[in-house]
Design an enzyme around this catalytic site. Structure first.
Site, PDB file in Angstrom:
ATOM      1  N   HIS A 152     -36.792 -33.720 118.053  1.00 51.14           N
ATOM      2  CA  HIS A 152     -36.748 -33.983 116.604  1.00 51.14           C
ATOM      3  C   HIS A 152     -37.942 -34.879 116.301  1.00 51.14           C
ATOM      4  O   HIS A 152     -37.902 -36.090 116.527  1.00 51.14           O
ATOM      5  CB  HIS A 152     -35.442 -34.682 116.216  1.00 51.14           C
ATOM      6  CG  HIS A 152     -34.269 -33.764 116.215  1.00 51.14           C
ATOM      7  ND1 HIS A 152     -33.680 -33.308 115.067  1.00 51.14           N
ATOM      8  CD2 HIS A 152     -33.621 -33.178 117.224  1.00 51.14           C
ATOM      9  CE1 HIS A 152     -32.696 -32.488 115.388  1.00 51.14           C
ATOM     10  NE2 HIS A 152     -32.633 -32.397 116.686  1.00 51.14           N
ATOM     11  N   SER A 163     -32.271 -28.576 115.363  1.00 51.88           N
ATOM     12  CA  SER A 163     -32.600 -28.864 116.772  1.00 51.88           C
ATOM     13  C   SER A 163     -33.468 -27.775 117.377  1.00 51.88           C
ATOM     14  O   SER A 163     -33.141 -26.593 117.275  1.00 51.88           O
ATOM     15  CB  SER A 163     -31.331 -28.902 117.623  1.00 51.88           C
ATOM     16  OG  SER A 163     -30.467 -29.879 117.163  1.00 51.88           O
ATOM     17  N   MET A 201     -23.051 -29.318 114.617  1.00 51.23           N
ATOM     18  CA  MET A 201     -22.858 -30.777 114.491  1.00 51.23           C
ATOM     19  C   MET A 201     -23.745 -31.374 113.402  1.00 51.23           C
ATOM     20  O   MET A 201     -24.100 -32.552 113.468  1.00 51.23           O
ATOM     21  CB  MET A 201     -23.169 -31.452 115.831  1.00 51.23           C
ATOM     22  CG  MET A 201     -22.389 -30.894 117.012  1.00 51.23           C
ATOM     23  SD  MET A 201     -22.939 -31.641 118.551  1.00 51.23           S
ATOM     24  CE  MET A 201     -22.178 -30.543 119.754  1.00 51.23           C
TER      25      MET A 201
HETATM   26  N1  HPA Z   1     -20.965 -26.171 119.295  1.00 55.45           N
HETATM   27  C1  HPA Z   1     -21.375 -27.164 118.503  1.00 55.45           C
HETATM   28  N2  HPA Z   1     -22.640 -27.312 118.144  1.00 55.45           N
HETATM   29  C2  HPA Z   1     -23.537 -26.427 118.592  1.00 55.45           C
HETATM   30  C3  HPA Z   1     -23.173 -25.366 119.421  1.00 55.45           C
HETATM   31  C4  HPA Z   1     -21.805 -25.227 119.801  1.00 55.45           C
HETATM   32  O1  HPA Z   1     -21.394 -24.311 120.522  1.00 55.45           O
HETATM   33  N3  HPA Z   1     -24.303 -24.655 119.692  1.00 55.45           N
HETATM   34  C5  HPA Z   1     -25.310 -25.290 119.036  1.00 55.45           C
HETATM   35  N4  HPA Z   1     -24.854 -26.352 118.361  1.00 55.45           N
END
Ligand code: HPA
Length: 273
Positions: A64, A34, A212
């Protein structure tokens, strides 16, 4: 996986023009996370939009881009598919299978992640040494994928004891001007960020980073016998560590700030491979 997954990969590979398929020896691919898709620009690679590849999933998230950048030695994927977007796991791991078909043996997965480990700071680039699959599923549930002639693409039960390649981590360290830490990445489905209690749980479980993405692709790369390197760009301290609420815009902006450092690191790694 769906019954026809292997055939779907064959069709996708065949739809790619020959000039892009020609590999001079083993290739290295980089999947950009991302807010990191700017990295591929200026690397002198040819662009191939995902939309021109048969059966390639269609990206939904802003930031993306949905482009594959290729040369004879390197492929960069800008735009990945997340489980939280509603993509079936087949789509999430589709690029990894296609990359293997295109001669890729070294895979670098990058992502934006929250720091569970309080020693990390936003902006740090951290190497992934192992992971926790907390997605509640596995991309290989269902038939073991096979080619059109019925031969399986990999083993039904496959080893995951050394998913993240130690030698590639060493090479990354040698390519970095700064000392790099390595940590355990925990994959949560999202799209909600975690609660402070969940971050406490992840710390107890041994996680240093939370995100994620990445884990389904890592499982697929393992299945395919690829050498794997993971680099997390810490965009924020995970929930409850700082008093401030998490905010997606801040997370992507922090990713952007780390872009040039990550680009230099990736170029250094590519040179050494
Ligand atoms: N949690 C989950 N996914 C993420 C986070 C987070 O704090 N920061 C960037 N992606």
């Amino acid at each position: 996986m769906k019954e026809n997954f292997g055939e779907r990969i064959g069709i996708a590979a065949a739809s790619i023009p020959k000039e892009f398929r020609a590999a001079k020896g083993p290739r290295t691919a980089i999947v950009l996370g991302s807010g990191l898709s700017g990295i591929a620009k200026g690397m002198g690679l040819k662009e191939l939009p995902y939309a021109s590849i048969a059966g390639y999933p269609k990206p939904t998230v802003a930031g993306h881009a949905g482009v594959m950048y290729l040369s004879e030695k390197t492929i960069v994927c800008a735009g990945r598919f997340h489980y939280y977007e509603g993509f079936p796991m087949d789509d999430v791991v589709f690029p990894v299978f296609l990359l293997r078909e295109l001669g890729v043996t070294n895979l670098v997965l990058t992502n934006a992640a929250g720091a569970v480990n309080e020693k990390y700071s936003p902006g740090d680039l951290v190497l992934i040494k192992d992971h926790l699959n907390l997605l509640g599923t596995n991309p290989f549930i269902g038939p073991n994928p096979s080619k059109a002639d019925g031969t399986a693409l990999g083993e039904r039960f496959f080893d995951m004891s050394a998913v993240w390649d130690r030698d590639l981590r060493r090479l990354a360290r040698e390519s970095s001007p700064k000392k790099m830490r390595s940590g355990v990445y925990a994959a949560m489905t999202g799209p909600s960020y975690e609660t402070p209690a969940e971050i406490g749980m992840l710390r107890t479980l041994g996680a240093d980073l939370v995100g994620m993405s990445t884990v389904p692709e890592a499982i697929a790369a393992s299945y395919l016998g690829m050498r794997l390197l993971g680099i997390s760009c810490v965009t924020n301290m995970a929930a409850g560590i700082s008093k401030r609420p998490l905010n997606h815009v801040e997370v992507t902006e922090a990713g952007k700030r780390a872009e040039s450092e990550l680009r230099d690191l990736l170029l250094g790694i590519l040179k050494r491979l």
